[in-house]
Design a protein around this motif. Structure first.
Motif, mmCIF file in Angstrom:
data_model
loop_
_atom_site.group_PDB
_atom_site.id
_atom_site.type_symbol
_atom_site.label_atom_id
_atom_site.label_comp_id
_atom_site.label_asym_id
_atom_site.label_seq_id
_atom_site.Cartn_x
_atom_site.Cartn_y
_atom_site.Cartn_z
ATOM 1 N N VAL A 109 0.814 -1.217 0.000
ATOM 2 C CA VAL A 109 0.000 0.000 0.000
ATOM 3 C C VAL A 109 0.846 1.266 0.000
ATOM 4 C CG1 VAL A 109 -1.998 -1.100 1.072
ATOM 5 C CG2 VAL A 109 -0.281 0.010 2.510
ATOM 6 N N PHE A 110 2.158 1.142 0.230
ATOM 7 C CA PHE A 110 3.021 2.311 0.242
ATOM 8 C C PHE A 110 4.445 1.888 -0.094
ATOM 9 C CE2 PHE A 110 6.011 5.237 2.163
ATOM 10 C CZ PHE A 110 5.479 6.475 1.876
ATOM 11 N N THR A 111 5.091 2.664 -0.945
ATOM 12 C CA THR A 111 6.515 2.521 -1.196
ATOM 13 C C THR A 111 7.076 3.915 -1.443
ATOM 14 O OG1 THR A 111 8.225 1.588 -2.624
ATOM 15 C CG2 THR A 111 6.075 1.937 -3.624
ATOM 16 N N GLY B 141 -2.317 3.704 4.498
ATOM 17 C CA GLY B 141 -2.774 2.551 5.253
ATOM 18 C C GLY B 141 -4.146 2.698 5.881
ATOM 19 N N GLU B 142 -4.763 3.862 5.750
ATOM 20 C CA GLU B 142 -6.053 4.098 6.404
ATOM 21 C C GLU B 142 -7.146 3.127 5.995
ATOM 22 O OE1 GLU B 142 -7.433 8.102 6.174
ATOM 23 O OE2 GLU B 142 -6.131 8.736 7.814
ATOM 24 N N SER B 143 -7.213 2.773 4.733
ATOM 25 C CA SER B 143 -8.291 1.871 4.303
ATOM 26 C C SER B 143 -8.031 0.424 4.726
ATOM 27 C CB SER B 143 -8.489 1.955 2.791
ATOM 28 O OG SER B 143 -7.301 1.600 2.119
ATOM 29 N N SER C 29 -8.121 -2.188 9.738
ATOM 30 C CA SER C 29 -8.544 -3.370 10.496
ATOM 31 C C SER C 29 -7.683 -4.595 10.191
ATOM 32 C CB SER C 29 -10.014 -3.679 10.202
ATOM 33 O OG SER C 29 -10.167 -3.985 8.827
ATOM 34 N N ASN C 30 -6.662 -4.432 9.351
ATOM 35 C CA ASN C 30 -5.814 -5.556 8.961
ATOM 36 C C ASN C 30 -4.456 -5.497 9.642
ATOM 37 O OD1 ASN C 30 -7.699 -6.546 7.034
ATOM 38 N ND2 ASN C 30 -7.070 -4.935 5.645
ATOM 39 N N PRO C 31 -3.769 -6.639 9.721
ATOM 40 C CA PRO C 31 -2.389 -6.634 10.215
ATOM 41 C C PRO C 31 -1.516 -5.757 9.322
ATOM 42 C CG PRO C 31 -3.215 -8.876 9.995
ATOM 43 C CD PRO C 31 -4.225 -7.979 9.351
ATOM 44 N N ALA C 32 -0.380 -5.310 9.851
ATOM 45 C CA ALA C 32 0.502 -4.424 9.092
ATOM 46 C C ALA C 32 1.958 -4.867 9.227
ATOM 47 C CB ALA C 32 0.359 -2.994 9.591
ATOM 48 N N LEU C 33 2.666 -4.801 8.117
ATOM 49 C CA LEU C 33 4.097 -5.094 8.085
ATOM 50 C C LEU C 33 4.790 -3.906 7.437
ATOM 51 C CD1 LEU C 33 6.453 -7.196 8.369
ATOM 52 C CD2 LEU C 33 5.928 -7.869 6.025
ATOM 53 N N GLY D 219 -4.902 -3.998 13.141
ATOM 54 C CA GLY D 219 -4.811 -2.698 12.493
ATOM 55 C C GLY D 219 -4.696 -1.557 13.484
ATOM 56 N N LEU D 220 -4.622 -0.362 12.955
ATOM 57 C CA LEU D 220 -4.466 0.833 13.775
ATOM 58 C C LEU D 220 -5.790 1.572 13.890
ATOM 59 C CD1 LEU D 220 -1.186 2.130 12.147
ATOM 60 C CD2 LEU D 220 -1.433 0.703 14.178
ATOM 61 N N TYR D 221 -5.911 2.383 14.911
ATOM 62 C CA TYR D 221 -7.060 3.274 15.001
ATOM 63 C C TYR D 221 -6.562 4.698 15.184
ATOM 64 C CZ TYR D 221 -6.464 3.300 20.080
ATOM 65 O OH TYR D 221 -5.969 3.450 21.340
ATOM 66 N N PHE D 222 -7.363 5.640 14.735
ATOM 67 C CA PHE D 222 -7.000 7.052 14.807
ATOM 68 C C PHE D 222 -7.682 7.663 16.017
ATOM 69 C CE2 PHE D 222 -7.351 11.530 13.242
ATOM 70 C CZ PHE D 222 -5.982 11.786 13.220
ATOM 71 N N THR D 223 -6.906 8.272 16.891
ATOM 72 C CA THR D 223 -7.440 8.843 18.133
ATOM 73 C C THR D 223 -7.924 10.277 17.966
ATOM 74 O OG1 THR D 223 -5.306 9.704 18.853
ATOM 75 C CG2 THR D 223 -5.842 7.439 19.491
ATOM 76 N N GLY D 224 -7.701 10.847 16.790
ATOM 77 C CA GLY D 224 -8.023 12.248 16.555
ATOM 78 C C GLY D 224 -6.766 13.059 16.345
ATOM 79 N N SER D 225 -5.662 12.605 16.955
ATOM 80 C CA SER D 225 -4.392 13.295 16.763
ATOM 81 C C SER D 225 -3.247 12.337 16.465
ATOM 82 C CB SER D 225 -4.045 14.114 18.009
ATOM 83 O OG SER D 225 -3.909 13.258 19.124
ATOM 84 N N ALA D 226 -3.471 11.038 16.687
ATOM 85 C CA ALA D 226 -2.411 10.054 16.466
ATOM 86 C C ALA D 226 -3.021 8.705 16.110
ATOM 87 C CB ALA D 226 -1.548 9.914 17.716
ATOM 88 N N TYR D 227 -2.195 7.839 15.555
ATOM 89 C CA TYR D 227 -2.584 6.462 15.289
ATOM 90 C C TYR D 227 -2.005 5.598 16.392
ATOM 91 C CZ TYR D 227 -3.963 7.820 10.589
ATOM 92 O OH TYR D 227 -4.581 8.403 9.522
#
Length: 133
Positions: free
Chosen positions: A20-22, A37-39, A42-46, A64-72
């Motif tokens: 998803v990113f390079t 990576g936002e979409s 809910s998935n694992p990340a490497l 996956g990650l969640y966004f707290t409003g100011s950070a992941y």
């Protein structure tokens, strides 16, 4: 790649990885990395980072990650998560999440930090400077 794949929890090895990113295509920006990576939150990340000395370091997050409003940040599931380092001879060193504290992963506009209170890995906002301990 096979060395890392064998370290993943068995229930996650059936998933198909997706790039998803390079930095070659997307540039050197932490905010773009997180946006890409936002979409897939809910998935694992490497994440794999090649250093100027051709070593590779990175992390694997089981959830996956969640966004707290100011950070992941990473939610509850940390079992199976780890940081890793390949040296120039492709020797692999792995440090699993120990659960000694609540700091597994956090990223904001300034930095990406894995582990704590002494981070196991840190990258700056330009993906140009970092360290692994």
């Amino acid at each position: 790649w096979e060395s890392l794949w064998q370290l993943l929890p068995t229930d996650l090895r059936i998933l198909d990885p997706k790039l998803v990113f390079t930095s070659r295509v997307d540039g050197c920006s932490l905010s773009r990395l997180l946006k890409a990576g936002e979409s897939f939150r809910s998935n694992p990340a490497l994440l794999c980072v090649q250093t100027r000395s051709q070593e590779v370091l990175g992390y694997f997050l089981c959830s996956g990650l969640y966004f707290t409003g100011s950070a992941y940040a990473q939610p509850d599931r940390s079992d199976g998560s780890f940081v890793f380092h390949f040296d120039c001879e492709l020797n692999l060193a792995v440090s699993p999440f120990t659960g000694a504290n609540d700091m597994m992963f956090q990223a904001d506009k300034d930095a990406l930090v894995v582990g704590g209170p002494q981070p196991a890995m840190r990258l700056d906002s330009d993906l140009n400077w970092g360290f692994s301990d």
